[in-house]
Motif scaffolding. Structure first.
Motif, short mmCIF file in Angstrom:
data_model
loop_
_atom_site.label_atom_id
_atom_site.label_comp_id
_atom_site.label_asym_id
_atom_site.label_seq_id
_atom_site.Cartn_x
_atom_site.Cartn_y
_atom_site.Cartn_z
N GLY A 218 -46.91 38.87 -27.12
CA GLY A 218 -48.01 39.46 -27.88
C GLY A 218 -47.76 40.91 -28.23
O GLY A 218 -48.10 41.37 -29.33
N LEU A 219 -47.15 41.66 -27.31
CA LEU A 219 -46.84 43.07 -27.58
C LEU A 219 -45.79 43.19 -28.69
O LEU A 219 -45.88 44.08 -29.55
CB LEU A 219 -46.35 43.75 -26.31
CG LEU A 219 -47.39 43.93 -25.20
CD1 LEU A 219 -46.76 44.52 -23.95
CD2 LEU A 219 -48.55 44.81 -25.68
N GLN A 222 -47.35 42.80 -32.10
CA GLN A 222 -48.12 43.93 -32.60
C GLN A 222 -47.25 44.88 -33.43
O GLN A 222 -47.75 45.59 -34.29
CB GLN A 222 -48.75 44.69 -31.44
CG GLN A 222 -49.86 43.92 -30.73
CD GLN A 222 -50.46 44.70 -29.57
OE1 GLN A 222 -50.25 45.91 -29.45
NE2 GLN A 222 -51.21 44.02 -28.72
N ARG A 223 -45.96 44.89 -33.16
CA ARG A 223 -45.05 45.81 -33.85
C ARG A 223 -44.20 45.11 -34.90
O ARG A 223 -43.84 45.71 -35.91
CB ARG A 223 -44.14 46.49 -32.82
CG ARG A 223 -43.19 47.52 -33.42
CD ARG A 223 -42.36 48.20 -32.35
NE ARG A 223 -41.50 49.23 -32.91
CZ ARG A 223 -41.88 50.49 -33.09
NH1 ARG A 223 -43.10 50.86 -32.74
NH2 ARG A 223 -41.05 51.38 -33.61
N HIS A 224 -43.87 43.86 -34.66
CA HIS A 224 -42.96 43.12 -35.54
C HIS A 224 -43.63 41.85 -36.06
O HIS A 224 -44.67 41.43 -35.56
CB HIS A 224 -41.69 42.72 -34.77
CG HIS A 224 -40.99 43.87 -34.11
ND1 HIS A 224 -40.17 44.74 -34.78
CD2 HIS A 224 -41.00 44.28 -32.81
CE1 HIS A 224 -39.69 45.63 -33.94
NE2 HIS A 224 -40.18 45.38 -32.73
N GLU A 225 -43.00 41.25 -37.05
CA GLU A 225 -43.38 39.91 -37.48
C GLU A 225 -42.61 38.93 -36.61
O GLU A 225 -41.37 38.89 -36.64
CB GLU A 225 -43.05 39.70 -38.96
CG GLU A 225 -43.42 38.33 -39.49
CD GLU A 225 -44.92 38.15 -39.68
OE1 GLU A 225 -45.34 37.02 -39.95
OE2 GLU A 225 -45.66 39.15 -39.56
N VAL A 285 -50.89 31.03 -30.12
CA VAL A 285 -52.00 31.49 -30.97
C VAL A 285 -52.56 32.81 -30.43
O VAL A 285 -52.82 33.76 -31.18
CB VAL A 285 -53.10 30.42 -31.05
CG1 VAL A 285 -54.36 30.99 -31.71
CG2 VAL A 285 -52.61 29.21 -31.83
N ARG A 286 -52.76 32.89 -29.10
CA ARG A 286 -53.27 34.13 -28.51
C ARG A 286 -52.33 35.29 -28.74
O ARG A 286 -52.76 36.43 -28.92
CB ARG A 286 -53.49 33.93 -27.01
CG ARG A 286 -54.69 33.09 -26.64
CD ARG A 286 -55.09 33.33 -25.18
NE ARG A 286 -53.96 33.17 -24.28
CZ ARG A 286 -53.64 32.04 -23.67
NH1 ARG A 286 -54.38 30.96 -23.88
NH2 ARG A 286 -52.61 31.97 -22.86
N ALA A 287 -51.03 35.02 -28.74
CA ALA A 287 -50.05 36.09 -28.97
C ALA A 287 -50.00 36.51 -30.43
O ALA A 287 -49.41 37.54 -30.75
CB ALA A 287 -48.67 35.62 -28.51
N GLY A 288 -50.60 35.71 -31.32
CA GLY A 288 -50.62 36.08 -32.74
C GLY A 288 -49.34 35.77 -33.47
O GLY A 288 -48.97 36.48 -34.42
N VAL A 289 -48.62 34.72 -33.05
CA VAL A 289 -47.36 34.37 -33.71
C VAL A 289 -47.46 32.97 -34.30
O VAL A 289 -48.16 32.10 -33.78
CB VAL A 289 -46.17 34.45 -32.72
CG1 VAL A 289 -46.09 35.82 -32.09
CG2 VAL A 289 -46.27 33.38 -31.65
N ASP A 290 -46.75 32.76 -35.40
CA ASP A 290 -46.64 31.43 -35.97
C ASP A 290 -45.55 30.66 -35.23
O ASP A 290 -44.63 31.26 -34.65
CB ASP A 290 -46.30 31.50 -37.46
CG ASP A 290 -47.50 31.90 -38.30
OD1 ASP A 290 -48.64 31.67 -37.84
OD2 ASP A 290 -47.31 32.43 -39.41
#
Length: 330
Positions: A218-219, A222-225, A285-290
């Protein structure tokens, strides 16, 4: 950790590593096969439109503004939001060049495959295809390789020769040895320390790991795709009726005798596997990644096309370009 860091810095300053003709033959053969059988098919199906796969990469922060309806929530700047009590999003300008990193889990568990293909082969094919597509358009690719720890760092460069070097590094590794459980967290934390400029990161793993990798992932997002490229095999989801089997843990060497003829055992196995699948998808999903799922029994082209189309729909949805009655479908 410091030793591989110094090695990475030295490699970054050195000229591109040479691949001798003898060692190049295997990688060259694989890359040519993929150029004819996979990349040409992708070119025909997508007509060169790979930008959505790399959406959000190669971007530099240009401005901050207040959050508006349909903005991508992953672009929210939480520090500014906390200070102002008003949601703000980061606005980026596109850089013509982009850098992509492959964070490669090559631990013993990815050497598994119940059919003709192993997860390790699927990983190598995916990396070769995507790296070649990117470098053809002037972009740079690099890699971090994890076995029992982060042991190899290949700095970002462009060109077909560099793709061959990367593929050779994956193919020439010694046979996996029993080394204890995978610690995917180590790979992700190492990437956070090494990759400073905003890039696209492809985490290629079966995600069979000790817990604790979710927060570092997740961190990074926040900085990268970040794209999670998940390797799997059908036998990891459901066991057929094969009678008595000896199952062996590739990472610890532990063995257990199971009776796959027992319907109750097969149902329990499928239930536990399904729960693990649900937990993994929820964590991503929680980490925000596809997530892009690559199975050993599936076609690589079909998987990549489905993934790109999904990201296209999501991009149109976040920009508000879809009609209201179609947004739920997308």
């Amino acid at each position: 950790m410091k030793s591989w860091w110094r090695k990475a810095q030295a490699e970054a300053a050195a000229p591109a590593a040479a691949v001798t003709p003898a060692s190049d033959n295997g990688a060259e053969h694989v890359l040519r096969r993929l150029e004819w059988t996979v990349i040409r098919r992708l070119d025909g199906l997508l007509q060169g439109d790979y930008r959505t796969l790399m959406r959000g990469a190669g971007l530099d922060l240009a401005d901050l503004r207040e959050y508006q309806h349909n903005d991508d929530v992953r672009h929210i700047d939480w520090n500014v939001t906390a200070r102002t009590s008003v949601p703000h999003v980061r606005v980026f300008t596109e850089d013509r060049e982009m850098a992509a990193w492959f964070l490669l889990d090559l631990s013993p568990s990815v050497d598994f495959g119940s059919g003709e293909q192993r997860k390790r082969n699927v990983s190598a094919d995916f990396v070769a295809v995507l790296a070649r597509m990117l470098t053809r358009h002037g972009n740079r690719v690099g890699a971090m390789l994890y076995g029992s720890g982060v042991d190899t760092v290949i700095p970002t460069r462009g060109g077909r020769r560099h793709v061959l070097h990367l593929l050779h590094a994956m193919r020439s590794r010694p046979a996996p040895a029993e080394s204890g459980p995978t610690r995917l967290r180590d790979l992700l934390e190492s990437a956070a320390g090494l990759i400073r400029r905003r890039s696209t990161l492809f985490v290629v793993s079966d995600f069979i790991s000790e817990p604790g990798w979710e927060r570092p992932l997740g961190l990074l997002a926040q900085r990268h795709e970040v794209v999670a490229v998940r390797l799997l095999d059908p036998l990891e989801l459901q066991l057929p009726d094969l009678g008595l089997l000896t199952l062996r843990d590739a990472e610890t060497g532990e063995q257990v005798l199971v009776d796959t003829h027992d319907p109750g055992f097969r149902k329990r196995f499928a239930r536990i596997a399904a729960q693990r699948e649900a937990d993994l998808r929820e964590a991503l999903v929680r980490a925000g990644v596809d997530a892009l799922e690559l199975s050993t029994d599936a076609d690589l082209v079909d998987a990549m096309v489905r993934f790109i189309e999904m990201r296209k729909r999501r991009a149109r949805l976040s920009s508000g370009s879809l009609p209201a009655h179609l947004k739920q479908v997308a």
